[in-house]
Design a protein around this motif. Structure first.
Motif, mmCIF file in Angstrom:
data_model
loop_
_atom_site.group_PDB
_atom_site.id
_atom_site.type_symbol
_atom_site.label_atom_id
_atom_site.label_comp_id
_atom_site.label_asym_id
_atom_site.label_seq_id
_atom_site.Cartn_x
_atom_site.Cartn_y
_atom_site.Cartn_z
ATOM 1 N N UNK A 1 6.735 2.123 5.500
ATOM 2 C CA UNK A 1 7.687 2.520 6.691
ATOM 3 C C UNK A 1 7.650 0.954 7.403
ATOM 4 N N UNK A 2 8.704 0.404 7.460
ATOM 5 C CA UNK A 2 8.754 -0.916 8.294
ATOM 6 C C UNK A 2 8.335 -1.982 7.429
ATOM 7 N N UNK B 1 4.919 -6.330 4.477
ATOM 8 C CA UNK B 1 4.415 -7.792 4.389
ATOM 9 C C UNK B 1 2.792 -7.783 4.415
ATOM 10 N N UNK B 2 2.236 -6.580 5.289
ATOM 11 C CA UNK B 2 0.758 -6.647 4.955
ATOM 12 C C UNK B 2 0.285 -6.380 3.814
ATOM 13 N N UNK B 3 1.104 -5.346 3.044
ATOM 14 C CA UNK B 3 0.818 -4.981 1.803
ATOM 15 C C UNK B 3 0.954 -6.090 0.846
ATOM 16 N N UNK B 4 1.935 -6.965 1.003
ATOM 17 C CA UNK B 4 2.122 -8.172 0.030
ATOM 18 C C UNK B 4 0.760 -9.011 0.278
ATOM 19 N N UNK B 5 0.384 -9.196 1.374
ATOM 20 C CA UNK B 5 -0.781 -10.078 1.927
ATOM 21 C C UNK B 5 -2.016 -9.188 1.163
ATOM 22 N N UNK C 1 -6.916 -1.214 2.891
ATOM 23 C CA UNK C 1 -6.167 -1.595 4.098
ATOM 24 C C UNK C 1 -4.580 -1.435 3.523
ATOM 25 N N UNK C 2 -4.167 -0.984 2.336
ATOM 26 C CA UNK C 2 -2.914 -0.713 1.936
ATOM 27 C C UNK C 2 -2.398 0.196 2.633
ATOM 28 N N UNK C 3 -1.009 0.102 3.369
ATOM 29 C CA UNK C 3 -0.404 1.386 3.937
ATOM 30 C C UNK C 3 0.460 1.970 3.020
ATOM 31 N N UNK C 4 0.445 3.168 3.195
ATOM 32 C CA UNK C 4 1.173 4.157 2.239
ATOM 33 C C UNK C 4 0.603 5.262 1.756
ATOM 34 N N UNK C 5 1.152 6.026 0.705
ATOM 35 C CA UNK C 5 0.573 7.179 -0.163
ATOM 36 C C UNK C 5 0.766 6.420 -1.617
ATOM 37 N N UNK C 6 -0.706 6.591 -2.352
ATOM 38 C CA UNK C 6 -0.627 6.224 -3.490
ATOM 39 C C UNK C 6 -0.856 7.045 -4.732
ATOM 40 N N UNK C 7 -0.801 8.565 -4.644
ATOM 41 C CA UNK C 7 -0.540 9.429 -5.635
ATOM 42 C C UNK C 7 0.663 9.335 -6.546
ATOM 43 N N UNK C 8 0.391 9.475 -7.758
ATOM 44 C CA UNK C 8 1.518 9.508 -8.646
ATOM 45 C C UNK C 8 2.541 10.497 -8.284
ATOM 46 N N UNK C 9 4.014 10.059 -8.506
ATOM 47 C CA UNK C 9 4.955 11.115 -8.279
ATOM 48 C C UNK C 9 4.971 12.229 -9.274
#
Length: 455
Positions: A44-45, A50-54, A229-237
């Motif tokens: 989101x956003x 960018x934070x996730x990239x870092x 610190x990764x932002x998001x949801x990371x369960x497989x589709x």
């Protein structure tokens, strides 16, 4: 660096980098059977992206630095315990053996569980193993079996971390930023694992094994914190209801493994990339196995000269990571990938024809650069074509094929050198690489990439 090459088609996700004659592959990919799209939720956003990239690049650098240090510390501890050459070499085997033994089941796990949780858990397991070894060293209870046990645990956890971590990218980074993220990740792998890790490891061992192991443990702690610190949801589709291989138990695991292997084999483009890298990785492994004897007997260089030849690969890899976007724009992804075939041919052919240190170093630089160009672009291609629910199994299958050729290449190189001589052995591997361009160019075409993008 050979480990980086073995990882080139092993995982990571992203959009295909477009060049002058290339097209961007869509996330639905080219499927070999009817399959509904499996979209991956974007962060989101732009700030979160960018934070996730870092975070991903910093995590890669930190954990690869720890791995690089361990490659130095564990064998030196074995030497200090009076281990024979074979016993010392066995330490290195414990770190890589899990790739051949458990990579496919781990791929299934990465397609069933939250991938971020798996990476964090793997880092904590590596931390526990290193902390246990540190305690044994402090209590003067360290032994070769303790080193082997630590190596196996760390190696197993690395399989989990790399397999699940390679599948994090689609949910962490939007498509338009994935190519650049992959380039930064490849650069971080090269710098941390090939340059800084061994150098720092040597310095830390000089201060004491406890200092070295404590630093590695701290790096794994930082890595676990970063990935959290990764932002998001990371369960497989999830797969479509009723799809084969979704069940629990041994039968379900076997069916899932077959589905992952079948996807790679039936997909013409991915199959060609995977088989190509298997040959290239074997060639790189042979080069590394033959180079010490070649440098001493043919080039007549000292240890510093040998180190210079090895460093040329890393320098080429860094150049490739920095220039991949420009090269893709100028030549297109197809020819950027082809550069690895050219670079590997030069690595094998030049030592056979031009036995001078500067020529061998220049060829190594070209090979390192081509290897990174392949790493970045093959990752982004696979990321665009492989459904999210198969990312773990695809990465595991590709890693298995890549890592599986490493001992074959080293063993075959040594055998050929014993029978025909070192320069002839290099030449025979160059001939092997020359056989790759025809199937590569017939499959990895603009039209094939376009069909993959439009399916």
């Amino acid at each position: 660096m050979v480990e980086d090459v073995a990882r080139t088609v092993a995982g990571g996700e992203g959009a295909v980098v477009t060049g002058t004659d290339e097209v961007e592959a869509s996330e639905t990919g080219n499927r070999t059977h009817s399959e509904a799209p499996e979209p991956v939720a974007a962060p989101d956003g732009p700030s979160r992206a960018r934070r996730n990239e870092v975070v991903l690049v910093a995590f890669t650098a930190m954990t690869n630095l720890a791995d690089g240090v361990l490659k130095i510390v564990l064998p030196l501890l074995a030497v200090g315990l009076g281990g024979s050459p074979g016993q010392v070499a066995l330490v290195g085997l414990t770190l890589t053996l899990p790739w051949l033994v458990v990579s496919l089941p781990v791929g299934v796990l990465a397609d069933r569980a939250d991938r971020r949780v798996l990476v964090i858990g793997a880092d904590l397991v590596r931390l526990a193993a290193v902390a246990g070894l540190l305690a044994a060293v402090a209590a003067q209870a360290c032994s070769l079996p303790v080193l082997y046990a630590c190596g196996l645990v760390v190696g197993l956890a690395e399989v989990v971390a790399n397999t699940a971590g390679g599948a994090l990218v689609p949910a962490a980074v939007p498509p338009e930023r994935r190519a650049r993220t992959n380039a930064w990740i490849a650069g971080a792998e090269t710098v941390a694992n090939e340059f800084c890790g061994p150098a720092v490891g040597g310095l830390l061992v000089g201060l004491g094994a406890a200092v070295a192991l404590g630093s590695v443990a701290a790096a794994f702690v930082v890595g676990a914190v970063l990935i959290a610190m990764l932002a998001g949801r990371f369960r497989p589709v999830p797969a479509s209801p009723g799809r084969a291989g979704d069940g629990a138990g041994a039968g379900g695991v076997i069916a899932d493994i077959r589905e992952g292997l079948g996807f790679v084999w039936r997909h013409r483009l991915l199959r060609t990339l995977t088989l190509t890298i298997a040959v290239l990785a074997a060639s790189w492994s042979a080069w590394l196995a033959l180079l010490p004897s070649y440098a001493a007997s043919v080039l007549e260089t000292d240890a510093a000269g040998y180190g210079f030849l090895i460093s040329a690969i890393g320098l080429g890899g860094l150049a490739g990571a920095g220039l991949v976007t420009v090269i893709n724009r100028l030549l297109g992804v197809r020819w950027a990938l082809f550069a690895d075939l050219v670079g590997t041919f030069l690595m094998m052919g030049v030592p056979a024809i031009f036995p001078t240190a500067w020529a061998v170093a220049a060829a190594a630089f070209a090979g390192g650069m081509g290897g990174t160009l392949w790493t970045v672009n093959s990752r982004t291609i696979a990321q665009a074509l492989v459904p999210d629910r198969l990312l773990g199994r695809y990465g595991a299958a590709s890693r298995l094929l890549g890592w599986g050729t490493l001992p074959v290449g080293a063993g075959l190189g040594g055998l050929l050198a014993e029978i025909f001589g070192i320069r002839t052995a290099f030449a025979l591997f160059a001939v092997m690489v020359v056989m790759l361009p025809i199937p590569f160019l017939r499959t990895v075409t603009t039209a094939e990439l376009a069909r993959s993008a439009g399916s």
